[in-house]
Scaffold this active site. Sequence first.
Site, mmCIF file in Angstrom:
data_model
loop_
_atom_site.group_PDB
_atom_site.id
_atom_site.type_symbol
_atom_site.label_atom_id
_atom_site.label_comp_id
_atom_site.label_asym_id
_atom_site.label_seq_id
_atom_site.Cartn_x
_atom_site.Cartn_y
_atom_site.Cartn_z
ATOM 1 N N PHE A 120 0.882 -1.154 0.000
ATOM 2 C CA PHE A 120 0.000 0.000 0.000
ATOM 3 C C PHE A 120 0.926 1.212 0.000
ATOM 4 C CE2 PHE A 120 -4.563 -0.272 1.870
ATOM 5 C CZ PHE A 120 -4.995 -0.960 0.774
ATOM 6 N N GLN A 234 -9.074 13.059 5.814
ATOM 7 C CA GLN A 234 -8.397 12.583 4.604
ATOM 8 C C GLN A 234 -9.323 12.693 3.399
ATOM 9 O OE1 GLN A 234 -7.142 8.295 4.312
ATOM 10 N NE2 GLN A 234 -5.204 9.286 3.838
ATOM 11 N N HIS A 236 -9.749 11.665 -0.379
ATOM 12 C CA HIS A 236 -9.245 10.753 -1.408
ATOM 13 C C HIS A 236 -9.271 11.516 -2.724
ATOM 14 C CE1 HIS A 236 -8.837 7.171 -3.848
ATOM 15 N NE2 HIS A 236 -8.646 6.466 -2.762
ATOM 16 N N LEU A 250 -16.062 6.225 -4.444
ATOM 17 C CA LEU A 250 -14.635 6.076 -4.713
ATOM 18 C C LEU A 250 -14.320 5.423 -6.055
ATOM 19 C CD1 LEU A 250 -12.111 6.544 -2.902
ATOM 20 C CD2 LEU A 250 -12.183 4.112 -2.414
ATOM 21 N N GLU A 253 -7.735 3.765 -6.142
ATOM 22 C CA GLU A 253 -6.419 4.233 -6.592
ATOM 23 C C GLU A 253 -5.788 3.263 -7.577
ATOM 24 O OE1 GLU A 253 -5.146 6.990 -2.829
ATOM 25 O OE2 GLU A 253 -4.054 5.143 -3.169
ATOM 26 N N ARG A 284 -1.538 10.309 -1.664
ATOM 27 C CA ARG A 284 -2.947 10.708 -1.691
ATOM 28 C C ARG A 284 -3.132 12.199 -1.404
ATOM 29 N NH1 ARG A 284 -6.620 6.668 1.678
ATOM 30 N NH2 ARG A 284 -5.915 5.232 0.080
ATOM 31 N N HIS A 349 -12.979 11.193 2.840
ATOM 32 C CA HIS A 349 -12.836 9.740 2.888
ATOM 33 C C HIS A 349 -12.734 9.193 4.308
ATOM 34 C CE1 HIS A 349 -11.784 5.803 1.456
ATOM 35 N NE2 HIS A 349 -10.525 5.869 1.841
ATOM 36 N N ARG A 384 -3.490 9.433 6.978
ATOM 37 C CA ARG A 384 -3.650 8.010 7.316
ATOM 38 C C ARG A 384 -3.023 7.142 6.241
ATOM 39 N NH1 ARG A 384 -7.660 3.777 6.042
ATOM 40 N NH2 ARG A 384 -8.375 5.185 4.421
HETATM 41 P P1 FAD Z 1 -18.391 2.055 10.959
HETATM 42 O O1 FAD Z 1 -18.146 0.834 10.166
HETATM 43 O O2 FAD Z 1 -18.690 3.330 10.270
HETATM 44 O O3 FAD Z 1 -19.581 1.699 11.940
HETATM 45 C C1 FAD Z 1 -20.244 2.691 12.690
HETATM 46 C C2 FAD Z 1 -21.426 2.055 13.360
HETATM 47 O O4 FAD Z 1 -22.014 2.996 14.245
HETATM 48 C C3 FAD Z 1 -22.532 1.598 12.410
HETATM 49 O O5 FAD Z 1 -23.017 0.378 12.877
HETATM 50 C C4 FAD Z 1 -23.598 2.687 12.586
HETATM 51 O O6 FAD Z 1 -24.888 2.208 12.334
HETATM 52 C C5 FAD Z 1 -23.413 3.002 14.064
HETATM 53 N N1 FAD Z 1 -23.909 4.307 14.512
HETATM 54 C C6 FAD Z 1 -23.479 5.537 14.136
HETATM 55 N N2 FAD Z 1 -24.176 6.492 14.786
HETATM 56 C C7 FAD Z 1 -25.057 5.837 15.585
HETATM 57 C C8 FAD Z 1 -26.055 6.264 16.505
HETATM 58 N N3 FAD Z 1 -26.310 7.559 16.737
HETATM 59 N N4 FAD Z 1 -26.788 5.322 17.151
HETATM 60 C C9 FAD Z 1 -26.572 3.998 16.909
HETATM 61 N N5 FAD Z 1 -25.629 3.546 16.063
HETATM 62 C C10 FAD Z 1 -24.893 4.458 15.417
HETATM 63 N N6 FAD Z 1 -9.720 1.134 5.803
HETATM 64 C C11 FAD Z 1 -8.698 0.223 5.736
HETATM 65 O O7 FAD Z 1 -8.007 -0.004 6.730
HETATM 66 N N7 FAD Z 1 -8.454 -0.452 4.562
HETATM 67 C C12 FAD Z 1 -9.180 -0.255 3.431
HETATM 68 O O8 FAD Z 1 -8.933 -0.890 2.410
HETATM 69 C C13 FAD Z 1 -10.230 0.721 3.467
HETATM 70 N N8 FAD Z 1 -10.967 0.976 2.347
HETATM 71 C C14 FAD Z 1 -11.995 1.872 2.426
HETATM 72 C C15 FAD Z 1 -12.774 2.100 1.287
HETATM 73 C C16 FAD Z 1 -13.855 2.954 1.344
HETATM 74 C C17 FAD Z 1 -14.695 3.208 0.124
HETATM 75 C C18 FAD Z 1 -14.161 3.621 2.566
HETATM 76 C C19 FAD Z 1 -15.325 4.567 2.665
HETATM 77 C C20 FAD Z 1 -13.371 3.418 3.707
HETATM 78 C C21 FAD Z 1 -12.288 2.538 3.649
HETATM 79 N N9 FAD Z 1 -11.510 2.292 4.789
HETATM 80 C C22 FAD Z 1 -10.483 1.383 4.708
HETATM 81 C C23 FAD Z 1 -11.838 2.878 6.101
HETATM 82 C C24 FAD Z 1 -12.610 1.873 6.982
HETATM 83 O O9 FAD Z 1 -13.557 1.203 6.202
HETATM 84 C C25 FAD Z 1 -13.348 2.538 8.143
HETATM 85 O O10 FAD Z 1 -12.509 3.425 8.795
HETATM 86 C C26 FAD Z 1 -13.820 1.515 9.173
HETATM 87 O O11 FAD Z 1 -14.563 0.510 8.549
HETATM 88 C C27 FAD Z 1 -14.647 2.172 10.262
HETATM 89 O O12 FAD Z 1 -15.195 1.163 11.085
HETATM 90 P P2 FAD Z 1 -15.953 1.538 12.426
HETATM 91 O O13 FAD Z 1 -16.427 0.266 13.038
HETATM 92 O O14 FAD Z 1 -15.128 2.438 13.243
HETATM 93 O O15 FAD Z 1 -17.192 2.411 11.947
#
Ligand code: FAD
Length: 576
Positions: A120, A234, A236, A250, A253, A284, A349, A384
Amino acid sequence: MNERIISTSVLVIGTGGAGLRAAIELRQQGVDVLAVGKRRKHDAHTTLAAGGINAALGTMDPADSWQQHAADTIKESYDLADPRIVSIMTENAPEGIRELEAWGMPFAREADGRISQRFFGAHTYRRTCFAGDYTGLQIQRTLLRRAAALDVPVIDTVYISRLLVAENQIFGAYGFDVVDGSRVLIHADAVILATGGHTRIWRQTTSRRDENTGDTFRLAALAGARIRDAELVQFHPSGIMEPADAAGTLISEAARGEGGILRNALGERFMSRYDPERLELSTRDRVALAISTEISEGRGTPKGGVLLDLTHLPREVILNRLPRVYRNMLDLQMLDITKDPIEIAPTAHYSMGGVWVRPEDHGTDVAGLYAIGEASSGTHGANRLGGNSLAELLVYGRIVGAAAASYSRGLKAQIRSSQAINAASEEIDTLLAGRGFDNVRSMQRAIRDLMSEHAGVIRSEEGLIQGLSKLDAVEARLPDLAVHPDIAGFDDLAHALDLMGSLIAARATLESALARRETRGAHNRSDYPELDPELKVNMVWSLTGGLTAEPVAPTPPEITTLMSMTEESVVGKLVE
Ligand code: FAD
């Protein structure tokens, strides 16, 4: 009013990767846990993650080490990541991968069975594990399977509107069911906030629909926790611009990695002016800045983008190496990328800032409240590294689960406050009683417009001040808000609360961006174009205390040495 009262030892808010990993840990430790989320657990934001997850396993490059992973991460953070958090993450990431493997994660493998690892951007070695370009989806599925096997209770229709706090100690949370509107009062010794970031407050965003609306900022700040690095977002380089409801989606890349060329509206290959050696394969933050500069200096397309041209690549390369991009563009725009260039612009992003947390256990300023995943801060600083967010949420999911378990076990008495519960309940009553005429969607749109115009890739004092004044104007519209639950459910109420979260997240971001008078990583100030060594600090924001600058902890000498050895030449192998 129909109200459900639930009691648990630890409440996890969020059923993405971070929340699920924490809930699994709690269950494994025999602690009573409940996980809630506001949208379906199979479709949490985590499922969008594509390219992979980092860990210094050394399966491809045996010389790799967690210390080198830490060095790469801190270096790329422009020295704003907390070295203690980074070290804990990088040292424990291999264990996180092994756990996932044991729970059935279908990692890509080499012919001899080793887990494959790929490059990466800005990593010294190949250390990104993956499952095709569906890594996040597979992680989410694996964690859900494990949670189901352990009978972790999950309710994924509960919107949490307030954390419940008495004397700076958490005692639960309040919310409602988005389907039937019934109120939910949850008593808990400890609460883990895993509610994601705030990138949906920009018009162009890789975040989808009604996630990442800033709920984390609102819930934490109203509870008395502080927010760190809100300004560090960040962008993208490549998000599509149309249709409006998919703006920011997205374009991987990999499209540039396979040879895609960026051109402005004059047809110029403009990256030769910004990074003549690496061109489109630059980092990026640099590519996003170059695109924004072209647009702001009037060399963008009429719609305000630039062109990503793949038409010179053999058709087979596009179909075989970029099948997802090819299919998405046909689906979303009826555009055949083998024949026509894609119009793109930078897209919000990832929230590198979030709730201020202690390095050792991701506890916050509020006793019993923890934050993990994109909701937290300290891992990524001003930039990041791709693949690090999934690593962080696995590692700290386990650590925070264990910390909350031990906090709950050691808690002598849970202080409760009926005043806090009543205030939470009345807030929803007031929203539902609103007879105004203003529309939530139009106010959300106004926030997205002002954030895109004034707090995008390039910022300035004048623009940020204008942004704050526009934000005041949106906030002044709140009393005229119309909230109408209908036969389909209580989405309208959820959107109103999303909006209130976005208002706080936007304010924290604008104020912190105003205070960071320098250019560092993803934060570009046209009026302060240089990095200021004096600003090697984290901006820490709170609802009541405004902003303070907090020094970053020192980096251990063994890591500093490795940072200076990192070769620039490895930068530019792109995937996410
Ligand atoms: P999330 O998966 O966003 O989960 C948040 C949770 O909180 C959800 O269940 C939501 O319903 C809940 N929630 C929010 N507010 C409330 C509320 N008020 N009440 C109840 N529930 C609530 N990262 C990498 O390391 N590698 C990658 O290859 C990568 N690719 C990516 C590609 C894309 C297109 C994107 C958008 C992101 C990518 N990322 C990648 C980043 C990564 O996906 C996220 O940072 C990570 O999945 C976040 O996980 P999380 O559990 O913290 O939050």
